[in-house]
Design a protein around this motif. Structure first.
Motif, PDB file in Angstrom:
ATOM      1  N   SER A  94       0.846  -1.191   0.000  1.00 27.66           N
ATOM      2  CA  SER A  94       0.000   0.000   0.000  1.00 27.66           C
ATOM      3  C   SER A  94       0.885   1.247   0.000  1.00 27.66           C
ATOM      4  CB  SER A  94      -0.940  -0.014   1.210  1.00 27.66           C
ATOM      5  OG  SER A  94      -0.233   0.142   2.416  1.00 27.66           O
ATOM      6  N   ARG A  95       0.279   2.370  -0.289  1.00 35.12           N
ATOM      7  CA  ARG A  95       1.008   3.640  -0.438  1.00 35.12           C
ATOM      8  C   ARG A  95       1.818   3.959   0.813  1.00 35.12           C
ATOM      9  NH1 ARG A  95       0.172   9.073   0.568  1.00 35.12           N
ATOM     10  NH2 ARG A  95      -1.813   8.670   1.604  1.00 35.12           N
ATOM     11  N   ILE A  96       3.041   4.412   0.611  1.00 36.95           N
ATOM     12  CA  ILE A  96       3.905   4.837   1.719  1.00 36.95           C
ATOM     13  C   ILE A  96       3.487   6.246   2.102  1.00 36.95           C
ATOM     14  CG2 ILE A  96       6.286   5.395   2.352  1.00 36.95           C
ATOM     15  CD1 ILE A  96       7.037   2.962   0.505  1.00 36.95           C
ATOM     16  N   ILE A  97       3.167   6.437   3.388  1.00 30.39           N
ATOM     17  CA  ILE A  97       2.626   7.723   3.821  1.00 30.39           C
ATOM     18  C   ILE A  97       3.668   8.635   4.468  1.00 30.39           C
ATOM     19  CG2 ILE A  97       0.239   6.960   3.975  1.00 30.39           C
ATOM     20  CD1 ILE A  97       0.628   6.565   6.993  1.00 30.39           C
ATOM     21  N   LYS A  98       4.746   8.079   5.013  1.00 30.40           N
ATOM     22  CA  LYS A  98       5.862   8.898   5.485  1.00 30.40           C
ATOM     23  C   LYS A  98       7.081   8.009   5.663  1.00 30.40           C
ATOM     24  CE  LYS A  98       4.860   8.901  10.474  1.00 30.40           C
ATOM     25  NZ  LYS A  98       4.615   9.746  11.647  1.00 30.40           N
ATOM     26  N   PHE A  99       8.271   8.645   5.556  1.00 34.01           N
ATOM     27  CA  PHE A  99       9.511   7.887   5.672  1.00 34.01           C
ATOM     28  C   PHE A  99      10.656   8.794   6.081  1.00 34.01           C
ATOM     29  CE2 PHE A  99       9.447   9.374   1.309  1.00 34.01           C
ATOM     30  CZ  PHE A  99      10.754   9.711   1.026  1.00 34.01           C
ATOM     31  N   GLN A 100      11.743   8.163   6.535  1.00 33.66           N
ATOM     32  CA  GLN A 100      12.988   8.867   6.820  1.00 33.66           C
ATOM     33  C   GLN A 100      14.152   7.966   6.443  1.00 33.66           C
ATOM     34  OE1 GLN A 100      13.540   9.895  10.942  1.00 33.66           O
ATOM     35  NE2 GLN A 100      13.482   7.787  11.649  1.00 33.66           N
ATOM     36  N   ALA A 101      15.294   8.574   6.170  1.00 30.81           N
ATOM     37  CA  ALA A 101      16.528   7.842   5.858  1.00 30.81           C
ATOM     38  C   ALA A 101      17.453   7.930   7.054  1.00 30.81           C
ATOM     39  CB  ALA A 101      17.214   8.454   4.641  1.00 30.81           C
ATOM     40  N   CYS A 102      18.165   6.824   7.326  1.00 33.31           N
ATOM     41  CA  CYS A 102      19.106   6.799   8.446  1.00 33.31           C
ATOM     42  C   CYS A 102      20.393   6.102   8.047  1.00 33.31           C
ATOM     43  CB  CYS A 102      18.519   6.068   9.652  1.00 33.31           C
ATOM     44  SG  CYS A 102      17.057   6.835  10.368  1.00 33.31           S
ATOM     45  N   ASP A 103      21.498   6.698   8.438  1.00 35.31           N
ATOM     46  CA  ASP A 103      22.819   6.089   8.292  1.00 35.31           C
ATOM     47  C   ASP A 103      23.165   5.552   9.672  1.00 35.31           C
ATOM     48  OD1 ASP A 103      25.367   5.345   7.555  1.00 35.31           O
ATOM     49  OD2 ASP A 103      25.934   7.312   6.775  1.00 35.31           O
ATOM     50  N   GLU A 104      23.223   4.224   9.773  1.00 35.51           N
ATOM     51  CA  GLU A 104      23.479   3.596  11.070  1.00 35.51           C
ATOM     52  C   GLU A 104      24.901   3.902  11.537  1.00 35.51           C
ATOM     53  OE1 GLU A 104      23.168  -0.587  13.324  1.00 35.51           O
ATOM     54  OE2 GLU A 104      21.558   0.705  12.683  1.00 35.51           O
ATOM     55  N   ASN A 105      25.043   4.199  12.799  1.00 35.41           N
ATOM     56  CA  ASN A 105      26.352   4.420  13.414  1.00 35.41           C
ATOM     57  C   ASN A 105      26.471   3.478  14.604  1.00 35.41           C
ATOM     58  OD1 ASN A 105      27.163   6.636  11.761  1.00 35.41           O
ATOM     59  ND2 ASN A 105      25.764   7.930  12.913  1.00 35.41           N
ATOM     60  N   ASN A 106      27.327   2.502  14.501  1.00 31.04           N
ATOM     61  CA  ASN A 106      27.518   1.572  15.616  1.00 31.04           C
ATOM     62  C   ASN A 106      28.055   2.331  16.823  1.00 31.04           C
ATOM     63  OD1 ASN A 106      26.661  -0.628  14.095  1.00 31.04           O
ATOM     64  ND2 ASN A 106      28.715  -1.016  13.320  1.00 31.04           N
ATOM     65  N   ALA A 107      27.457   2.097  17.968  1.00 31.40           N
ATOM     66  CA  ALA A 107      27.861   2.687  19.250  1.00 31.40           C
ATOM     67  C   ALA A 107      27.677   4.198  19.299  1.00 31.40           C
ATOM     68  CB  ALA A 107      29.312   2.321  19.575  1.00 31.40           C
ATOM     69  N   ALA A 108      26.865   4.740  18.392  1.00 30.80           N
ATOM     70  CA  ALA A 108      26.542   6.168  18.404  1.00 30.80           C
ATOM     71  C   ALA A 108      25.144   6.325  17.810  1.00 30.80           C
ATOM     72  CB  ALA A 108      27.562   6.958  17.587  1.00 30.80           C
ATOM     73  N   PRO A 109      24.479   7.442  18.084  1.00 28.58           N
ATOM     74  CA  PRO A 109      23.151   7.642  17.491  1.00 28.58           C
ATOM     75  C   PRO A 109      23.216   7.649  15.958  1.00 28.58           C
ATOM     76  CG  PRO A 109      23.540   9.227  19.251  1.00 28.58           C
ATOM     77  CD  PRO A 109      24.852   8.515  18.997  1.00 28.58           C
ATOM     78  N   ASP A 110      22.165   7.116  15.331  1.00 24.00           N
ATOM     79  CA  ASP A 110      22.093   7.113  13.874  1.00 24.00           C
ATOM     80  C   ASP A 110      21.933   8.540  13.352  1.00 24.00           C
ATOM     81  OD1 ASP A 110      22.150   4.377  14.125  1.00 24.00           O
ATOM     82  OD2 ASP A 110      20.031   4.090  13.654  1.00 24.00           O
ATOM     83  N   ASP A 111      22.439   8.765  12.129  1.00 25.28           N
ATOM     84  CA  ASP A 111      22.215  10.036  11.435  1.00 25.28           C
ATOM     85  C   ASP A 111      20.940   9.876  10.615  1.00 25.28           C
ATOM     86  OD1 ASP A 111      24.628  11.184  12.341  1.00 25.28           O
ATOM     87  OD2 ASP A 111      25.752  10.199  10.732  1.00 25.28           O
ATOM     88  N   CYS A 112      19.843  10.496  11.066  1.00 29.78           N
ATOM     89  CA  CYS A 112      18.559  10.353  10.394  1.00 29.78           C
ATOM     90  C   CYS A 112      18.072  11.695   9.864  1.00 29.78           C
ATOM     91  CB  CYS A 112      17.510   9.795  11.352  1.00 29.78           C
ATOM     92  SG  CYS A 112      17.808   8.086  11.853  1.00 29.78           S
ATOM     93  N   SER A 113      17.391  11.620   8.742  1.00 28.87           N
ATOM     94  CA  SER A 113      16.729  12.802   8.189  1.00 28.87           C
ATOM     95  C   SER A 113      15.480  13.066   9.014  1.00 28.87           C
ATOM     96  CB  SER A 113      16.324  12.530   6.735  1.00 28.87           C
ATOM     97  OG  SER A 113      15.300  11.539   6.690  1.00 28.87           O
ATOM     98  N   GLY A 114      14.794  14.115   8.677  1.00 27.78           N
ATOM     99  CA  GLY A 114      13.467  14.295   9.226  1.00 27.78           C
ATOM    100  C   GLY A 114      12.491  13.419   8.449  1.00 27.78           C
ATOM    101  N   TRP A 115      11.270  13.299   8.954  1.00 26.25           N
ATOM    102  CA  TRP A 115      10.246  12.526   8.278  1.00 26.25           C
ATOM    103  C   TRP A 115       9.701  13.338   7.112  1.00 26.25           C
ATOM    104  CZ3 TRP A 115       9.162   7.518   9.312  1.00 26.25           C
ATOM    105  CH2 TRP A 115       9.638   6.992  10.500  1.00 26.25           C
TER     106      TRP A 115
END
Length: 114
Positions: free
Chosen positions: A90-111
């Motif tokens: 079904s249609r995607i209604i919202k999303f974000q991209a994330c670059d995983e960082n081991n042992a640190a917070p992920d770098d994520c875009s906004g939704w």
């Protein structure tokens, strides 16, 4: 008068076979990872491109119209310079991209909402 009817009929037929709306793709970038939806003009598909050479995977977190309370994740474990594409749904209604960082917070875009 019959020629006018033929031309009018051809115009109506052309309008009926053309798509009624075009899906405009939106992208979100988190770190070196880019998520794009709709992918290939399909509003039920999302892609994740890993443009980061950090050795960590990238992901898209997203919600679908049929299950708006369920967060889904599409991982790209294939490495830098690769893209993965979700299955259709079904249609995607919202999303974000994330670059995983081991042992640190992920770098994520906004939704974003396509």
């Amino acid at each position: 008068m019959s020629r006018l009817k033929v031309v009018a009929g051809a115009v109506i037929a052309a309008v009926l076979i053309m798509p009624t709306s075009s899906a405009i793709a939106l992208s979100a970038k988190g770190g070196g990872v880019t998520a794009t939806s709709p992918w290939n003009s399909d509003s039920g598909v999302i892609s994740v491109y890993d443009g980061s050479a950090d050795g960590d995977p990238g992901k898209a977190e997203y919600y679908r119209q049929a299950s708006p309370d369920t967060k889904r994740t599409l991982w790209n474990h294939s490495g830098s310079g690769t893209r993965v594409v979700s299955g259709d749904g079904s249609r995607i209604i919202k999303f974000q991209a994330c670059d995983e960082n081991n042992a640190a917070p992920d770098d994520c875009s906004g939704w974003v909402a396509p």
